[in-house]
Design an enzyme around this catalytic site. Structure first.
Site, mmCIF file in Angstrom:
data_model
loop_
_atom_site.group_PDB
_atom_site.id
_atom_site.type_symbol
_atom_site.label_atom_id
_atom_site.label_comp_id
_atom_site.label_asym_id
_atom_site.label_seq_id
_atom_site.Cartn_x
_atom_site.Cartn_y
_atom_site.Cartn_z
ATOM 1 C CG HIS A 296 -3.798 -0.806 6.173
ATOM 2 N ND1 HIS A 296 -3.640 -0.719 7.546
ATOM 3 C CD2 HIS A 296 -2.777 -0.060 5.652
ATOM 4 C CE1 HIS A 296 -2.591 0.032 7.833
ATOM 5 N NE2 HIS A 296 -2.056 0.455 6.701
ATOM 6 C CG ASP B 29 0.791 -1.939 7.299
ATOM 7 O OD1 ASP B 29 1.725 -2.740 7.456
ATOM 8 O OD2 ASP B 29 0.913 -0.708 7.437
ATOM 9 C CG HIS C 265 -0.277 0.089 2.527
ATOM 10 N ND1 HIS C 265 0.465 -0.934 3.065
ATOM 11 C CD2 HIS C 265 -0.227 1.099 3.437
ATOM 12 C CE1 HIS C 265 0.947 -0.559 4.237
ATOM 13 N NE2 HIS C 265 0.545 0.672 4.487
ATOM 14 C CG ASP D 60 5.218 3.115 7.183
ATOM 15 O OD1 ASP D 60 4.269 3.671 6.610
ATOM 16 O OD2 ASP D 60 5.076 2.120 7.928
ATOM 17 C CG HIS D 61 4.524 -0.027 3.960
ATOM 18 N ND1 HIS D 61 4.507 -1.389 4.145
ATOM 19 C CD2 HIS D 61 4.052 0.506 5.115
ATOM 20 C CE1 HIS D 61 4.031 -1.669 5.351
ATOM 21 N NE2 HIS D 61 3.756 -0.527 5.960
ATOM 22 C CG HIS E 201 0.263 4.236 5.127
ATOM 23 N ND1 HIS E 201 -0.435 3.352 5.916
ATOM 24 C CD2 HIS E 201 -0.456 5.400 5.148
ATOM 25 C CE1 HIS E 201 -1.532 3.938 6.388
ATOM 26 N NE2 HIS E 201 -1.554 5.177 5.945
#
Length: 232
Positions: A177, A201, A84, A88-89, A86
């Protein structure tokens, strides 16, 4: 800030470098952390080696550093998969993309960077190409790096089979998620009779449980856990 960690429920993480043998699937957690920029745990990223295939799932902060530590050329990754969007990914994507193109033993990608992810992935790669246009121009003009190596072969995916090569099959499964984060994916990797499932997630989701039936390894993220589960 939301805390999380990854829990490997089955099998050990195999160490070592180089190509996985014909009958082997090798999994390395490159990052298991949160958006917090701590040295002890880089952000989400998993390396899967199966025969000649080297696959990366998520590109969190520090993923290129972990590959360098393992002596795996960044430009040698076969395909990249995003669960996904986000930050931090995906914050490590520009580093993986551009450093993997640099003409060194740890870079030297000469073909487009193959990447799969949810809706918005293609647009992200197009905008990154615009953002780094001057760097790309300079390196092509000054260092003669091949333009193909800095191109993207990106695809916005739906649930179902998304990649198959050299006997390795990757299937995306949609996970929960949250209402505002759709689609969000987990992935199933199959090779030589072996099966790996990564949750991405997610909240508790029967789709993960179903996908993990008969799996050799499940990597499942845990964000919040019932304290009673820690009791003996």
């Amino acid at each position: 800030m939301r805390l999380k960690f990854w829990l490997a429920l089955v099998a050990a993480i195999l160490a070592g470098t180089g190509m996985a043998s014909a009958a082997e699937m090798r999994v390395t957690l490159l990052g298991t952390g949160t958006p917090t920029p701590r040295l002890s745990s880089f952000s989400a990223s998993t390396l899967v080696e199966a025969g000649p295939e080297k696959l990366i799932f998520d590109l969190g902060r520090g993923s290129t550093i972990r590959l360098f530590q393992k002596k795996i050329p960044i430009g040698a990754i076969t395909a990249h998969f995003i669960t996904h969007l986000h930050s931090d990914h995906i914050v490590g994507l520009p580093d993986m993309w551009l450093t993997g193109w640099i003409g060194t033993p740890y870079g030297s990608r000469k073909t487009p960077m193959v990447i799969f992810g949810p809706k918005g992935t293609v647009a992200m790669t197009e905008n990154l190409t615009k953002a780094f246009a001057e760097d790309i121009r300079i390196r092509i003009d000054d260092e003669n790096y091949p333009p193909a190596g800095v191109a993207f072969a990106a695809k916005d995916i739906e649930p179902g089979p998304v990649y198959e090569n050299n006997g390795v099959k990757v299937t995306a499964i949609e996970v929960n998620h949250g209402e505002k984060i759709k689609p969000s994916f987990g992935y199933v990797v199959e090779y030589d009779g072996k099966k790996l499932v990564q949750s991405g997630d997610t909240k508790p989701d029967e789709r993960i449980a179903k996908a993990a039936e008969g799996a050799d390894l499940l990597i499942h993220e845990v964000a919040v856990i019932d304290p009673d589960l820690f009791k003996a």
